[in-house]
Write a protein that holds these residues in place. Structure first.
Motif, PDB file in Angstrom:
ATOM      1  N   TYR A 135       0.824  -1.209   0.000  1.00 36.84           N
ATOM      2  CA  TYR A 135       0.000   0.000   0.000  1.00 36.84           C
ATOM      3  C   TYR A 135       0.855   1.254   0.000  1.00 36.84           C
ATOM      4  O   TYR A 135       0.571   2.220  -0.723  1.00 36.84           O
ATOM      5  N   ILE A 136       1.911   1.260   0.825  1.00 35.56           N
ATOM      6  CA  ILE A 136       2.815   2.416   0.854  1.00 35.56           C
ATOM      7  C   ILE A 136       3.442   2.631  -0.517  1.00 35.56           C
ATOM      8  O   ILE A 136       3.534   3.765  -1.020  1.00 35.56           O
ATOM      9  N   ALA A 137       3.862   1.549  -1.125  1.00 30.94           N
ATOM     10  CA  ALA A 137       4.478   1.668  -2.451  1.00 30.94           C
ATOM     11  C   ALA A 137       3.486   2.219  -3.471  1.00 30.94           C
ATOM     12  O   ALA A 137       3.841   3.066  -4.304  1.00 30.94           O
ATOM     13  N   ARG A 138       2.257   1.776  -3.424  1.00 35.72           N
ATOM     14  CA  ARG A 138       1.266   2.270  -4.384  1.00 35.72           C
ATOM     15  C   ARG A 138       0.931   3.729  -4.129  1.00 35.72           C
ATOM     16  O   ARG A 138       0.713   4.506  -5.066  1.00 35.72           O
ATOM     17  N   VAL A 139       0.907   4.116  -2.851  1.00 35.06           N
ATOM     18  CA  VAL A 139       0.624   5.523  -2.548  1.00 35.06           C
ATOM     19  C   VAL A 139       1.750   6.413  -3.062  1.00 35.06           C
ATOM     20  O   VAL A 139       1.504   7.460  -3.675  1.00 35.06           O
TER      21      VAL A 139
END
Lengths: 480, 335
Positions: free
Chosen positions: B238-242
């Protein structure tokens, strides 16, 4: 509990994925199959057996994607993340799921137990399948599409060439010119020609056959028209004769009825007046068409019935003639409606009877007695056209008047008749009464006059010098 | 993933952190969220940038925090005439008792565990660049000698948002070194009233002098605990996608991002977001990071790393709105 929930979630997601993949494909295939079935039904009459295979293909082919969807598995990361969101594990679910069962911290598992127990799987998402029921309904309705009949197959370039023949045959059958077997025979022949055209194209022989069929139908139509015209004519004649004879009789009877009831109203008719009356009645009969005559008859009956009495015994001929005059006078008084309705001037007819002191013999047109232009011998200005009854009882409904200058035969006939009637020096009479030395002069005279003499009729102003009149046959008026 | 920390361990660390926060809230009135955010930045082993109007207690906060956590601190007041040597130190000629002269490196205020860089945007770019190496590598190179900085090393900087004469905006490279940037807002009327009553002098001198609640070893242990907070794969994804959602140069970037951003966040932002999320999870008493922590800290971590486009400036859109848009459009779990 955690692993159990993960398995449940996995199964649910797998089913959901399969549904999302299969439902749109199935809807699309159903729509496509419905279109194919409708096309097959409308375009072909012998391929009804294709419905079942198309239906099976539409329903079964989309199932081919299910094994692949079913085999696809969610990874642990995705499953644990979904479960963490569902049960609000706040990351704990994901963290514990990444460890084997034996490695999981019991304390944290205990903290996660309650959220896992309260966790409910999300409901099925049917959004991808919302068009599937509509597609299935379309597929179902397509099966009930009416099948094309052999006659409705129109994918033929040559059909228009033969469609007119079919239409003509159908129209002739509807008009009764041809019967049903004949119509079927024509249809089969036309279909055969159309089939040949479809297979081999339009050849000269086919064109000829088509034209022959056209000619045959036209001949049938002409024959039917001719027979119809003959039937109409015969019916008219029969009706006219019947109407004429019956109407004349009824006319006379009605006149007699009225005369008996009002003898004091009738003036004394001399013989000539009686004859004129009879002629007038005859003229009325021949001037009116059957409808007008019937209306006149009704008027006369109405006039007679007003007095409520009928003949006790049949009248003789003279009595009928006598009383016809009275009735005509009454009709003249009441006849404004009749005049307006049928254009009959009863007053003029009555006046003719009053003035009918002069006659020109049987078979001649009545003259107006008080008109000096008519009383002078040889004066034809006052002549009025009239119909005459032929010897066989028929009625001439039309006469053609031709200019004597054009028609040699009419001119010769007129000359001969004039000479016969009024000119004692005519061809026939001069042979008996004219001296031989005068014949050439007289003959030259008549030849010159022949070139200038017009045919007398009611519309053209009569030349007082001419001695030519329209020949009128000396026929006795048929007075029943 | 490594084994989760035990519940006792987490609870113990949480209590220690709560003590610091309570003491900090007692000194800095009406700024609980600010104190928490600064403390998270500290626990994430990252540098913190505070931006706000003067007189909001930024300096006081950092000073108090540094005292509470038991770390050495020094304060650098940046001025336009400040030279790099003024903060890093320089060599000076010194004569010993025997009369021998030698060049001795005199350490500058940078050699401290917590550096309070006041009004950092007033210093010249040359002086600001002197902080770059220190903030990133925790070393200082003077002439040809490299001197390590004490560990842990934190830079807590402040700056005024108003453009004034003689200010130099921080370059993006230096901004990217700060883990979080916190916008300091004013306090409520009740808090201000309380402040007027309790702090008539307007400073913490009226209050009790803060005492160190931790030792250096305690702080180090806490940092280790934060590092051991689990980061589940789902949260990391999720952090990477954000972070990638903020990059307009990508093909699958949203039209909103392409329209309003010129540059997006770097991988350093993802690391900072992960570390700060761990610290937040510890403060929440959790052994693992959840989606909530990421969403809570994403604005602070990303707001100073996004470069707005000209259209965004014209439209009046700031980086916080862009970050909120990213968080809204990015699902927690990729389908």
């Amino acid at each position: 509990m955690l692993d159990q929930r993960l398995q449940q979630l996995h199964r649910r997601r797998r089913l959901q994925r399969c549904l999302h993949t299969w439902a749109p494909l199935c809807a699309a295939s159903c729509i496509l199959a419905a279109l194919v079935i409708i096309s097959v039904h409308l375009l072909s009459s012998t391929t009804l057996w294709l419905d079942l295979p198309i239906l099976a293909a539409a329903l079964l082919l989309p199932l081919a994607v299910l094994p692949r969807c079913w085999a696809k598995r969610d990874n642990l990361r995705t499953l644990s993340a979904h479960l963490d969101v569902l049960c609000q594990g706040k990351g704990l679910c994901m963290a514990l799921a990444s460890h084997q069962y034996a490695q999981r911290d019991a304390d944290w598992m205990a903290r996660l137990r309650q959220p896992l127990e309260n966790c409910t799987l999300p409901p099925f998402d049917w959004s991808q399948a919302k068009f599937l029921p509509i597609a299935l309904l379309c597929l179902l309705f397509s099966l009930f599409t009416p099948q094309a009949s052999q006659e409705n197959i129109t994918n033929n370039h040559f059909t228009p060439f033969f469609q007119s023949l079919l239409n003509d045959a159908q129209a002739m059958h509807e008009l009764g010119i041809i019967d049903q077997p004949t119509l079927n025979k024509h249809r089969e022949k036309i279909k055969e020609l159309e089939q040949q055209a479809h297979e081999k194209g339009m050849s000269q022989a086919l064109w000829q056959a088509r034209d022959n069929m056209h000619a045959e139908m036209n001949a049938l139509q002409r024959n039917a028209a001719q027979r119809l015209a003959e039937a109409i004519n015969a019916a008219r004649n029969a009706s006219n004769e019947e109407t004429g004879s019956e109407t004349l009789q009824e006319l006379a009877a009605a006149l007699a009825n009225l005369a008996i009831e009002h003898k004091d109203m009738l003036p004394q008719l001399n013989k000539n007046q009686q004859i004129q009356l009879a002629r007038m009645a005859n003229m009325i009969q021949h001037q009116l068409n059957p409808e007008q005559l019937q209306a006149l008859q009704q008027q006369m009956q109405r006039a007679g019935n007003q007095h409520g009495k009928k003949l006790k015994q049949p009248l003789n001929q003279q009595q009928r003639k006598k009383f016809a005059y009275d009735l005509l006078k009454r009709l003249g008084a009441e006849g404004e409606g009749l005049q307006a309705q049928f254009g009959i001037n009863m007053n003029s007819l009555v006046q003719q009877i009053d003035n009918s002191n002069i006659q020109r013999g049987p078979g001649h047109v009545q003259l107006r007695g008080k008109d000096p232009t008519q009383t002078e011998r040889g004066n034809i200005q006052g002549l009025i056209p009239g119909a005459r009854v032929n010897p066989d009882g028929s009625i001439t409904i039309a006469e053609e008047y031709r200019d004597a200058d054009i028609d040699q035969a009419a001119r010769a006939e007129a000359v001969r008749a004039g000479a016969k009637q009024f000119n004692p020096t005519a061809v026939d009479s001069r042979r008996n009464h004219t001296a031989l030395r005068h014949r050439s002069a007289i003959e030259r005279y008549f030849v010159n006059r022949q070139q200038q003499a017009p045919i007398v009729n009611a519309d053209t102003p009569a030349n007082t010098n001419t001695q030519t009149v329209i020949p009128v046959e000396e026929d006795e008026v048929d007075i029943p | 993933m490594s084994q989760l920390l035990s519940e006792q361990h987490i609870e113990q660390a949480q209590q220690q952190c709560r003590r610091i926060l309570d003491a900090l809230n007692g000194t800095i009135l009406g700024q609980q969220e600010l104190c928490r955010a600064v403390f998270i930045g500290l626990l994430a082993n990252g540098h913190v940038l505070l931006e706000g109007m003067p007189g909001l207690g930024k300096t006081e906060l950092i000073k108090t925090l540094s005292i509470l956590v038991g770390l050495d601190n020094s304060r650098i007041q940046f001025t336009p005439d400040l030279l790099p040597a003024d903060i890093t130190g320089t060599r000076i000629l010194q004569e010993d008792a025997q009369g021998q002269r030698q060049m001795i490196f005199q350490k500058g205020p940078l050699f401290s565990q917590i550096i309070l860089a006041d009004e950092i945007n007033r210093a010249s770019p040359k002086t600001q660049s002197a902080l770059l190496q220190a903030m990133q590598e925790h070393i200082v190179t003077v002439f040809d000698t490299t001197y390590p900085l004490p560990q842990p090393f934190f830079v807590l900087a402040t700056q005024n948002p108003v453009e004034q004469d003689g200010t130099y905006p921080l370059p993006e490279a230096q901004l990217d070194r700060f883990a979080i940037k916190i916008c300091v807002t004013g306090i409520s009327s009740e808090t201000l009233c309380d402040l007027l009553i309790k702090r008539p002098q307007g400073s913490s001198r009226s209050a009790a002098e803060p005492q160190a609640l931790w030792t250096e070893s305690d702080f180090t242990d806490i940092l280790e605990t934060v590092r051991n907070i689990a980061l589940p794969d789902g949260v990391a994804h999720y952090i990477a996608r954000v972070v990638n959602a903020s990059r307009p140069e990508l093909d699958d970037a949203a039209d909103y991002i392409k329209q309003h951003l010129r540059w997006g966040a770097s991988p350093r932002a993802a690391l900072a977001l992960a570390n700060t999320a761990r610290a937040a999870a510890l403060l929440n008493g959790k052994p693992a990071v959840g989606f909530e922590e990421v969403k809570q800290l994403a604005p602070a971590v990303l707001r100073h790393r996004l470069i707005l486009s000209y259209e965004a400036h014209l439209s009046g859109i700031d980086t916080d709105q862009v970050v909120q848009h990213i968080l809204t459009e990015t699902p927690e779990v990729a389908h």
